[in-house]
Enzyme design. Structure first.
Site, PDB file in Angstrom:
ATOM      1  N   ASP A   1     -46.527  70.012 -34.284  1.00 50.92           N
ATOM      2  CA  ASP A   1     -45.126  69.633 -34.109  1.00 50.92           C
ATOM      3  C   ASP A   1     -44.594  69.164 -35.454  1.00 50.92           C
ATOM      4  O   ASP A   1     -45.183  68.274 -36.084  1.00 50.92           O
ATOM      5  CB  ASP A   1     -44.998  68.508 -33.084  1.00 50.92           C
ATOM      6  CG  ASP A   1     -45.294  68.974 -31.662  1.00 50.92           C
ATOM      7  OD1 ASP A   1     -45.638  70.162 -31.497  1.00 50.92           O
ATOM      8  OD2 ASP A   1     -45.201  68.153 -30.743  1.00 50.92           O
TER       9      ASP A   1
ATOM     10  N   ASP B   1     -39.777  72.774 -19.759  1.00 55.32           N
ATOM     11  CA  ASP B   1     -40.170  71.380 -19.974  1.00 55.32           C
ATOM     12  C   ASP B   1     -39.539  70.561 -18.862  1.00 55.32           C
ATOM     13  O   ASP B   1     -38.309  70.471 -18.775  1.00 55.32           O
ATOM     14  CB  ASP B   1     -39.693  70.889 -21.330  1.00 55.32           C
ATOM     15  CG  ASP B   1     -40.198  71.765 -22.474  1.00 55.32           C
ATOM     16  OD1 ASP B   1     -41.242  72.411 -22.296  1.00 55.32           O
ATOM     17  OD2 ASP B   1     -39.553  71.781 -23.536  1.00 55.32           O
TER      18      ASP B   1
END
Length: 243
Positions: A10, A131
């Site tokens: 990330d 998500d």
């Protein structure tokens, strides 16, 4: 189908970070170079690397893309990228520069017609990122929660031809509390497609539990914090995934 381990990178501000439950104010920095981290994962045997442009997810534009392109060109591994992908030009930019798979997330909720068109046009090179917070899809770096359920949206895109979904339960992401195995399995069964689990993996037992669902359509797991915190290595995770 093969069960694949996807070590995660990330990126925020050009660094490797992890957020707790997607909270940009709860960030831990794990490395100054996304490319060096990707090289380390590749050297340990990973044939897929999952990269997320966190700045891009929040700002709605590519920000850390240079690291993604460099990894795709230099390392000889498959790269999948999510975050900040809002247009067809974003998709073609990555695909033309060696990225294997592009993840569409927020725009799948805000403009599902566009996302369906991209699925039909680019096929397996597109993954739909779902998500979920309490079962409902969250968007824009998880800052907003929609009124669309992950399963309902998943079915819609499966009907449009999507082959791969990446499912994250935000409640477990970055917590090392274990993945939401049942919700991941449900999405795979309801869509009849390949689902990659993301969020909460803390142990090799978690990977084993997900791998048992391979016949149900759970095709892999994204692993981030557990690797960075030294719970296990990429090499060990790959061995567990193939056990």
């Amino acid at each position: 189908m093969k069960f694949t381990i996807y070590p995660a990178i990330d990126m925020r501000g050009g660094k490797c970070v992890r957020l707790l439950q997607g909270d940009y104010d709860k960030e831990t920095v794990y490395g100054d170079s996304p490319l060096e981290m990707a090289k380390k994962f590749a050297d340990e045997g990973a044939d897929w690397i999952h990269m997320v442009d966190l700045d891009g997810a929040r700002d709605g534009m590519r920000v850390n893309d240079q690291f993604v392109i460099q990894a795709a060109k230099d390392l000889g591994v498959n790269i999948q990228i999510g975050g900040g992908i809002r247009s067809e030009s974003d998709i073609t930019y990555y695909l033309e520069n060696g990225v294997t798979r592009v993840i569409i997330g927020s725009i799948a909720v805000s403009n599902p017609e566009f996302a369906e068109e991209m699925v039909r046009k680019y096929g397996s090179k597109i993954a739909i990122g779902l998500d979920a917070k309490n079962g409902f899809v969250a968007t824009h770096g998880w800052l907003n929660t929609s009124e669309v359920s992950a399963v309902k949206l998943g079915k819609r895109f499966a009907d449009a031809g999507a082959e791969t979904f990446i499912f994250t339960d935000i409640a477990t992401d970055g917590t090392l509390a274990g993945p939401n195995v049942e919700a991941t399995r449900q999405l795979a069964l309801e869509t009849g497609k390949s689902v990659i689990a993301s969020g909460g993996v803390s142990s090799l037992d978690d990977l084993a539990a997900l791998r048992k669902l391979n016949d149900d359509g759970v095709s892999g797991a994204i692993v981030g914090k557990a690797i960075y915190e030294g719970r296990f290595s990429v090499k060990t995770a790959l061995e567990a995934g193939n056990a």
